[in-house]
Motif scaffolding. Structure first.
Motif, PDB file in Angstrom:
ATOM      1  N   ALA A 214      19.525 -82.494 -11.912  1.00 41.24           N
ATOM      2  CA  ALA A 214      20.879 -82.139 -12.339  1.00 41.24           C
ATOM      3  C   ALA A 214      21.808 -82.086 -11.132  1.00 41.24           C
ATOM      4  O   ALA A 214      21.383 -81.827 -10.007  1.00 41.24           O
ATOM      5  CB  ALA A 214      20.864 -80.790 -13.055  1.00 41.24           C
ATOM      6  N   LEU A 215      23.081 -82.338 -11.383  1.00 42.51           N
ATOM      7  CA  LEU A 215      24.114 -82.222 -10.346  1.00 42.51           C
ATOM      8  C   LEU A 215      25.288 -81.479 -10.975  1.00 42.51           C
ATOM      9  O   LEU A 215      25.985 -82.019 -11.839  1.00 42.51           O
ATOM     10  CB  LEU A 215      24.560 -83.609  -9.864  1.00 42.51           C
ATOM     11  CG  LEU A 215      25.502 -83.620  -8.654  1.00 42.51           C
ATOM     12  CD1 LEU A 215      24.735 -83.217  -7.400  1.00 42.51           C
ATOM     13  CD2 LEU A 215      26.121 -84.991  -8.460  1.00 42.51           C
ATOM     14  N   ASN A 216      25.495 -80.232 -10.568  1.00 48.81           N
ATOM     15  CA  ASN A 216      26.587 -79.445 -11.137  1.00 48.81           C
ATOM     16  C   ASN A 216      27.123 -78.462 -10.106  1.00 48.81           C
ATOM     17  O   ASN A 216      26.625 -78.368  -8.988  1.00 48.81           O
ATOM     18  CB  ASN A 216      26.136 -78.709 -12.408  1.00 48.81           C
ATOM     19  CG  ASN A 216      24.956 -77.781 -12.163  1.00 48.81           C
ATOM     20  OD1 ASN A 216      24.988 -76.947 -11.269  1.00 48.81           O
ATOM     21  ND2 ASN A 216      23.891 -77.938 -12.959  1.00 48.81           N
ATOM     22  N   GLY A 217      28.163 -77.729 -10.506  1.00 55.86           N
ATOM     23  CA  GLY A 217      28.858 -76.850  -9.578  1.00 55.86           C
ATOM     24  C   GLY A 217      28.094 -75.624  -9.149  1.00 55.86           C
ATOM     25  O   GLY A 217      28.511 -74.936  -8.212  1.00 55.86           O
TER      26      GLY A 217
ATOM     27  N   ASP B 171      15.391 -91.148  -9.862  1.00 49.50           N
ATOM     28  CA  ASP B 171      15.892 -92.292 -10.639  1.00 49.50           C
ATOM     29  C   ASP B 171      17.069 -91.957 -11.542  1.00 49.50           C
ATOM     30  O   ASP B 171      17.881 -92.831 -11.854  1.00 49.50           O
ATOM     31  CB  ASP B 171      14.768 -92.863 -11.518  1.00 49.50           C
ATOM     32  CG  ASP B 171      13.642 -93.449 -10.696  1.00 49.50           C
ATOM     33  OD1 ASP B 171      13.917 -93.976  -9.602  1.00 49.50           O
ATOM     34  OD2 ASP B 171      12.470 -93.349 -11.124  1.00 49.50           O
ATOM     35  N   ILE B 172      17.168 -90.712 -11.993  1.00 52.82           N
ATOM     36  CA  ILE B 172      18.201 -90.342 -12.957  1.00 52.82           C
ATOM     37  C   ILE B 172      18.906 -89.079 -12.486  1.00 52.82           C
ATOM     38  O   ILE B 172      18.271 -88.098 -12.120  1.00 52.82           O
ATOM     39  CB  ILE B 172      17.616 -90.114 -14.366  1.00 52.82           C
ATOM     40  CG1 ILE B 172      16.925 -91.385 -14.867  1.00 52.82           C
ATOM     41  CG2 ILE B 172      18.702 -89.698 -15.349  1.00 52.82           C
ATOM     42  CD1 ILE B 172      16.225 -91.209 -16.211  1.00 52.82           C
ATOM     43  N   LEU B 173      20.242 -89.135 -12.512  1.00 51.90           N
ATOM     44  CA  LEU B 173      21.069 -87.993 -12.176  1.00 51.90           C
ATOM     45  C   LEU B 173      21.791 -87.545 -13.453  1.00 51.90           C
ATOM     46  O   LEU B 173      22.385 -88.368 -14.151  1.00 51.90           O
ATOM     47  CB  LEU B 173      22.090 -88.387 -11.109  1.00 51.90           C
ATOM     48  CG  LEU B 173      22.666 -87.298 -10.212  1.00 51.90           C
ATOM     49  CD1 LEU B 173      21.560 -86.625  -9.415  1.00 51.90           C
ATOM     50  CD2 LEU B 173      23.704 -87.898  -9.275  1.00 51.90           C
ATOM     51  N   VAL B 174      21.734 -86.261 -13.773  1.00 47.22           N
ATOM     52  CA  VAL B 174      22.433 -85.718 -14.941  1.00 47.22           C
ATOM     53  C   VAL B 174      23.562 -84.843 -14.404  1.00 47.22           C
ATOM     54  O   VAL B 174      23.306 -83.842 -13.729  1.00 47.22           O
ATOM     55  CB  VAL B 174      21.499 -84.899 -15.843  1.00 47.22           C
ATOM     56  CG1 VAL B 174      22.215 -84.499 -17.125  1.00 47.22           C
ATOM     57  CG2 VAL B 174      20.234 -85.687 -16.165  1.00 47.22           C
ATOM     58  N   ALA B 175      24.809 -85.213 -14.690  1.00 48.34           N
ATOM     59  CA  ALA B 175      25.935 -84.582 -13.997  1.00 48.34           C
ATOM     60  C   ALA B 175      27.112 -84.341 -14.930  1.00 48.34           C
ATOM     61  O   ALA B 175      27.215 -84.928 -16.010  1.00 48.34           O
ATOM     62  CB  ALA B 175      26.376 -85.450 -12.818  1.00 48.34           C
ATOM     63  N   THR B 176      28.008 -83.470 -14.484  1.00 50.09           N
ATOM     64  CA  THR B 176      29.298 -83.276 -15.134  1.00 50.09           C
ATOM     65  C   THR B 176      30.331 -84.174 -14.452  1.00 50.09           C
ATOM     66  O   THR B 176      30.083 -84.700 -13.373  1.00 50.09           O
ATOM     67  CB  THR B 176      29.748 -81.813 -15.029  1.00 50.09           C
ATOM     68  OG1 THR B 176      29.775 -81.434 -13.641  1.00 50.09           O
ATOM     69  CG2 THR B 176      28.812 -80.896 -15.797  1.00 50.09           C
TER      70      THR B 176
ATOM     71  N   ALA C  81      20.102 -94.379 -12.806  1.00 49.86           N
ATOM     72  CA  ALA C  81      21.059 -94.100 -13.877  1.00 49.86           C
ATOM     73  C   ALA C  81      21.713 -92.753 -13.644  1.00 49.86           C
ATOM     74  O   ALA C  81      21.149 -91.866 -12.986  1.00 49.86           O
ATOM     75  CB  ALA C  81      20.370 -94.117 -15.244  1.00 49.86           C
ATOM     76  N   ILE C  82      22.910 -92.593 -14.202  1.00 52.20           N
ATOM     77  CA  ILE C  82      23.582 -91.307 -14.213  1.00 52.20           C
ATOM     78  C   ILE C  82      23.957 -90.990 -15.657  1.00 52.20           C
ATOM     79  O   ILE C  82      24.482 -91.852 -16.372  1.00 52.20           O
ATOM     80  CB  ILE C  82      24.815 -91.294 -13.282  1.00 52.20           C
ATOM     81  CG1 ILE C  82      25.477 -89.914 -13.288  1.00 52.20           C
ATOM     82  CG2 ILE C  82      25.822 -92.357 -13.657  1.00 52.20           C
ATOM     83  CD1 ILE C  82      26.499 -89.738 -12.183  1.00 52.20           C
ATOM     84  N   ILE C  83      23.643 -89.776 -16.096  1.00 51.24           N
ATOM     85  CA  ILE C  83      23.909 -89.328 -17.463  1.00 51.24           C
ATOM     86  C   ILE C  83      24.961 -88.227 -17.396  1.00 51.24           C
ATOM     87  O   ILE C  83      24.789 -87.250 -16.662  1.00 51.24           O
ATOM     88  CB  ILE C  83      22.624 -88.803 -18.138  1.00 51.24           C
ATOM     89  CG1 ILE C  83      21.571 -89.920 -18.197  1.00 51.24           C
ATOM     90  CG2 ILE C  83      22.918 -88.283 -19.539  1.00 51.24           C
ATOM     91  CD1 ILE C  83      20.211 -89.444 -18.665  1.00 51.24           C
TER      92      ILE C  83
END
Length: 611
Positions: free
Chosen positions: A274-277, A297-302, A248-250
């Protein structure tokens, strides 16, 4: 009359391309591929309007890669993309398409990667260059990238490059190209600056328009939860627990949000990152590799960080924060349901965001069904099924007999075995209780009923007041850089968008004055983000951002959307009602209302000494 189905074999592509496409499991081209490939093979310029997920990467890559001369070791094909993630994705796709061709080298140029790596790849004779506008322009100015013999150029997601402030860099690169070249431009929308590029640099382009993503998109089930009765954190955990997903991606609005949600998920046993700048490119790539190989399993991104992300495992997209414009929602849910796979999209909507939800439904031409938070019964059922599955699997273990004899030694014969099993269940359940108390009663109200009163109170033009048609209430800030420092609007947009990992469409009106500027940003910006902007540098000078007040009324279209450029002295003040109020008058009005002002130099000096 029977209708024939077109395949890639019918498009005139060479055998090495067809073999690679077959290995990827594709046989039938998408609508944009059916239309674009013949035109590009015939040497015509192409102007394509299509949303993400329509297959446009293959639409331009396959025919242009088929025409690369492997004997020539200079750049022949250039692809410009708005973000490094998208550039990497396009380069990876090209690598897969030419795996049966000998002698075709591909190099990716983007910020965040060391120059020596890129220089080494260019010197080895790359025929295909994929990169972001800024880094490509850097190499041109350093004379390390020679485009004098370029044959093909592709502008991918041109409207996004416009929003991110790269359009001037794109035009500068285009002006460096030889007179004889073939151009392919793809954009979801066609604003005037993009149309200007097509008229200036393209030769009688073939216009191809693919209908909205919702008509060509794979099977994506969409639903929304109207935030009510539960906190968003608690609701997120419940939804993730009952949803059946592979990965999933949030999506959150800010980098701080990605970290907060990731910490919450890790605390409750989810494998999340997390995936951010703020992350280095190496760490970003490692995170995506973990997602692909199943260790995450889960990516939390902007929005910006996840632009162009394509991972097959993603079957669920959660919009933890609703996007401020409808097109971003389409891009977000496009991360799932790729290549014909089914996907699921969930949207959290707070009562004050009802208008944003209506904008999304208007764009997608499809109502989004409302769902309720999973109740205690649903959680119990889900946990018990998982528990039974674990026990059933353990029953097949070959050492079970030894533990049965251990059980007989530990307990006397007169103890009931069911009581022993029940006690073990209580110990094994851990924090996720198998028996839950009923949820407290929650008043049920329909989605259309909620927020209706708020919508009636709003001015009907409020959704069009602020930059890019953004209905988000805005605050006004002052920054200590201005026209005298050589600053342009695009420099400020780039600094805010890059440092804050904020899509530039959320940035409102920017006014330039001689020694300072003003900028509108959405209300509710995290304190940590504003503190970071305070130290951010533009043209090697700290912005020192200061809050002025809330933007009230009027039309606030950004100059970058084609509005008539005016000097700072000619622009309207804070009333924004078109009555010619100047900036000084606006400041006096804020003083009368006890708003903070930032023209008190001694006060600033005392504050600096305290620091």
């Amino acid at each position: 009359m029977t209708e024939t189905t077109m395949t890639f074999n019918d498009l005139g592509l060479p055998e090495f391309i067809l073999n690679a496409v077959s290995d990827l499991g594709f046989s039938m081209p998408s609508p944009i591929q059916q239309t674009c490939i013949p035109h590009l093979l015939a040497g015509q310029d192409v102007l394509g309007m299509a949303q993400t997920g329509s297959g446009k990467t293959a639409a331009f890559s396959l025919p242009l890669l088929a025409q690369i001369d492997t004997e020539q070791k200079h750049p022949q094909m250039l692809v410009m993309a708005p973000t490094r993630e998208l550039a990497i994705q396009v380069a990876d796709a090209c690598e897969q398409f030419v795996k049966y061709a000998k002698g075709i080298r591909i190099v990716t140029l983007y910020g965040g990667q060391r120059y020596d790596i890129q220089l080494r790849a260019l010197k080895q004779g790359a025929q295909v260059v994929v990169g972001t506008p800024g880094r490509i322009l850097d190499h041109i100015r350093r004379n390390t990238l020679d485009l004098s013999e370029l044959r093909f150029i592709v502008l991918d997601e041109a409207d996004e490059m416009l929003r991110m402030g790269f359009i001037d860099d794109v035009e500068t690169v285009m002006a460096e190209l030889p007179e004889q070249h073939q151009t392919a431009l793809f954009s979801a929308t066609m604003p005037e600056p993009i149309r200007r590029i097509t008229k200036r640099f393209m030769n009688d382009p073939q216009e191809i328009k693919i209908q909205s993503t919702q008509r060509t998109a794979p099977d994506i089930t969409q639903s929304c939860w109207y935030v009510h009765g539960f906190r968003k954190n608690e609701a997120l955990l419940r939804f993730l627990e009952v949803e059946d997903f592979d990965a999933a991606i949030i999506f959150t609005r800010t980098k701080t949000g990605t970290l907060d949600v990731t910490e919450l998920l890790e605390k409750h046993g989810f494998r999340a990152a997390a995936l951010n700048g703020d992350m280095t490119q190496q760490l970003r790539e490692q995170t995506l590799d973990r997602l692909r190989n199943g260790s995450l399993d889960i990516l939390v991104a902007t929005d910006v960080a996840a632009r162009g992300l394509d991972v097959e495992r993603i079957s669920l997209v959660v919009n933890y924060d609703i996007p401020l414009d409808a097109e971003s929602y389409v891009h977000r849910i496009g991360r799932t349901g790729r290549a014909g796979r089914a996907g699921r999209a969930l949207l959290f909507v707070e009562p004050r965001e009802n208008r944003l939800l209506k904008n999304i439904e208007r764009l997608t031409k499809k109502p989004i069904d409302e769902v309720e938070v999973p109740n205690h019964s649903a959680l119990q059922e889900c946990r018990r099924k998982k528990f039974v599955a674990q026990i059933t699997k353990q029953l097949e273990h070959h050492d079970l007999d030894q533990y049965r004899s251990l059980l007989e030694d530990l307990f006397t014969a007169d103890q009931d075995q069911e009581d022993i099993a029940a006690a073990m269940l209580m110990l094994l359940q851990g924090k996720q209780k198998l028996i839950l108390p009923p949820d407290p009663p929650i008043e049920k109200r329909g989605r259309r009923e909620r927020g209706e009163r708020r919508d009636r109170r709003e001015n009907p033009r409020s959704a069009e007041r602020r930059g890019y048609g953004n209905p988000q209430p805005m605050d006004l800030y002052r920054i200590e850089v201005g026209r005298g420092d050589g600053v342009e609007v695009r420099h400020i947009v780039g600094a805010i968008a890059n440092e804050g990992d904020i899509n530039s469409r959320y940035i409102g009106h920017i006014k330039l004055y001689d020694d300072y500027s003003t900028i509108e940003l959405p209300q509710g910006m995290p304190k940590e983000l504003l503190q970071m902007f305070d130290k951010t540098r533009v043209m090697n000078k700290q912005m020192r951002m200061s809050f002025i007040g809330e933007v009230k009324g009027g039309d606030s279209r950004d100059e970058r959307e084609g509005g008539r450029r005016r000097s700072g002295e000619e622009k309207r003040g804070f009333s924004r009602g078109g009555r010619g109020d100047d900036f000084a008058r606006g400041e006096r009005r804020f003083k009368e209302k006890n708003y903070r002002t930032f023209d008190d130099k001694p006060r600033r000096e005392r504050r600096d000494r305290r620091k």
